[in-house]
Design a protein around this motif. Sequence first.
Motif, PDB file in Angstrom:
ATOM      1  N   UNK A  84       0.821  -1.210   0.000  1.00 61.31           N
ATOM      2  CA  UNK A  84       0.000   0.000   0.000  1.00 61.31           C
ATOM      3  C   UNK A  84       0.851   1.254   0.000  1.00 61.31           C
ATOM      4  N   UNK A  85       1.917   1.235   0.799  1.00 62.05           N
ATOM      5  CA  UNK A  85       2.680   2.466   0.992  1.00 62.05           C
ATOM      6  C   UNK A  85       3.948   2.521   0.152  1.00 62.05           C
ATOM      7  N   UNK A  86       4.514   1.370  -0.186  1.00 63.57           N
ATOM      8  CA  UNK A  86       5.806   1.349  -0.866  1.00 63.57           C
ATOM      9  C   UNK A  86       6.906   1.936  -0.007  1.00 63.57           C
ATOM     10  N   UNK A  87       6.677   1.951   1.298  1.00 64.75           N
ATOM     11  CA  UNK A  87       7.653   2.598   2.195  1.00 64.75           C
ATOM     12  C   UNK A  87       8.171   1.632   3.246  1.00 64.75           C
ATOM     13  N   UNK A  88       9.479   1.554   3.353  1.00 66.42           N
ATOM     14  CA  UNK A  88      10.106   0.675   4.328  1.00 66.42           C
ATOM     15  C   UNK A  88       9.793   1.106   5.751  1.00 66.42           C
ATOM     16  N   UNK A  89       9.786   2.430   5.977  1.00 69.75           N
ATOM     17  CA  UNK A  89       9.524   2.946   7.324  1.00 69.75           C
ATOM     18  C   UNK A  89       8.109   2.598   7.772  1.00 69.75           C
ATOM     19  N   UNK A  90       7.148   2.767   6.857  1.00 70.11           N
ATOM     20  CA  UNK A  90       5.752   2.461   7.183  1.00 70.11           C
ATOM     21  C   UNK A  90       5.601   0.974   7.500  1.00 70.11           C
ATOM     22  N   UNK A  91       6.348   0.157   6.793  1.00 68.41           N
ATOM     23  CA  UNK A  91       6.281  -1.284   6.990  1.00 68.41           C
ATOM     24  C   UNK A  91       6.767  -1.668   8.382  1.00 68.41           C
ATOM     25  N   UNK A  92       7.885  -1.071   8.776  1.00 66.27           N
ATOM     26  CA  UNK A  92       8.392  -1.348  10.116  1.00 66.27           C
ATOM     27  C   UNK A  92       7.421  -0.849  11.170  1.00 66.27           C
ATOM     28  N   UNK A  93       6.853   0.316  10.887  1.00 63.96           N
ATOM     29  CA  UNK A  93       5.879   0.889  11.812  1.00 63.96           C
ATOM     30  C   UNK A  93       4.681  -0.024  11.999  1.00 63.96           C
ATOM     31  N   UNK A  94       4.240  -0.652  10.905  1.00 65.44           N
ATOM     32  CA  UNK A  94       3.064  -1.516  10.968  1.00 65.44           C
ATOM     33  C   UNK A  94       3.319  -2.712  11.877  1.00 65.44           C
TER      34      UNK A  94
END
Lengths: 326, 282
Positions: B190-200
């Motif tokens: 959904x985000x294409x973002x590594x930071x967002x993934x870790x946050x999730x």
Amino acid sequence: MSSRNREITAENLVKQYGDFTAVDGVSFKVRSGEIFGFLGPNGAGKSTTVAMLTTLALPTSGRATVGGFDVVTQAGQVREIAGVALQEIGLDPLMKPLELLTIQGQLFGMSRRDALARARQLLELVKLSEFTDRRVGKYSGGMRRRLDLALALVHQPDVLFLDEPTTGLDPASRRDIWTEVRRLNREEGMTIFLTTQYLEEADELADRIAIINRGKIAVEGKPEDLKRGLGAESINVTFGDEDTALQAADMLIPHADRIQTDRRTVRLYLNGAAAAVPNVVSRLNETGMTPVSLTLTQPTLDDVFLQVTGQRFASEAADAAQPEAA
Amino acid sequence: MTTMSPSSARIATTERRAVSVSKSGMPFLLQVSMLTIRNLKTTFRTPAAVIPGLLISGFFLLVYNDSLGGAAGFIPGLGANSYLGFILPLSIISAALSGASLAGESVVRDIENGYWDKLSLTPVSRGAMVLSAMIAGAVGLLLQTTIVMTIGVLMGLESVTGIVGILAVLGYSLLVGVAFSGLTVGVGLMTGSGAATQGAAFLFFPLSFLTATFVPVNLLTGWVRTAAEYNPVTYILEAMRAVLNSGWDTEIMLRGLSSCLAMALVLYAFAFFGLRARLKRR
């Protein structure tokens, strides 16, 4: 093999991102076995159009087909017959070329053995056979581009999409790609949809071109026809600064059929340009405006572009053509 | 999942080309296994991405056991001896949560380097792309779990059901890994973002506290107990704990298994939804 439908059509194709319309009602038809050049500056909508035609992005509205298959409702079939090399080279830097090519082949339904054989054949074709042990991350820009092209060819596609295939390449690598594109088109009968920001490239390769600007197709046709359509040859006079150029343009209006000013250069379009040069020069002398240079040109695609979009093409392409730091 | 079999051309492409491309394409499970292997290969070509997860798993076990093990004698029905067997499943869940971002990050990496698009341009099943990333992430977590188990055994863990019980716990952890990986893969898409993934992954961390974290569920009270009873992780923990500490209990095992499967299924659907969202947006 020529009996298969290898056409590409687009009817009123639109792609919106929120309020921004990246592609705004684009329509065209590419015939079977044609090389079609899709020209436009950065951000004109070229890559978005390619993304929709190759099933990577869904159109907001409109319709498109590749080889007769609808890109939305028959996306699977489109993927089977289309080969795609995107502007952003899609290679995992941690993988090796044979791994990439065999996975690709197997996903297209080949046996592992066939996929491996095809992979070796393609590496030969793109002259990378000596570098099979190296991870792709260690490849130079030109090598990566060639490998990416090889990946697009794994399943012998009917229709090949090349999104800015030579951007960032040195002249020699660019020639190699051109040669291969022509061979694929002539010998294998592939329809080739090529986007580029190099007018020279479109002029060299394409049977027909379309110029896209701000999401709309500005003009479409054979390069020769488009140039001829501009009609006049031109006298181009460049001055030391833009103000002088503007003044000169005002003053020279009676000497041309049509005048365009592009920064420091004034272009006078008229028939029989060569014969008109003495008049222009003496008029400039009378007013004491000294040109930096004065040239005479036949219309080029660059001129076509300038006319339909109101901006120059070459400078933009030069910015983008920084050599690869490989 | 059967609806996601390769959507390849079954229409009039009779005269195929010189290269033998089969019309039905590659079977779904073969696609999944091939992409999973590819995913694992590339993940382990960057060992630095894997090592922190391994270390943190051991850390959870040591800290939980040494700081809480002494108090375990107060828990009715739990000898201090078996606290290790009680807390070890929690370490596994904690590791699964903190390590699950690996799967999402590998997807983000593929999106960033363009390989995701390259795969999307083949007739490969979209479901296989999503599932292979989840399984690869889970296999990475399984490796962590194995290390945690080994440390546990070295610290004196005794499984009442023997080696089979330990394998069962590993099996649960694989499923838990698949489930949590689905979460990070979905967010990654959904985000294409590594930071967002870790946050999730971090966002789901409370799941490991709103459960029978440090004591059995019957010792919990109030809203925490209610939350624990609705939290699927509770049943997975109970199953793993039962296998290690009290022996085979079909009902507990099945409840744990169905919790794992339900979570995996829901989060697979979530990941698949992430893929659709991505396709729509670009």
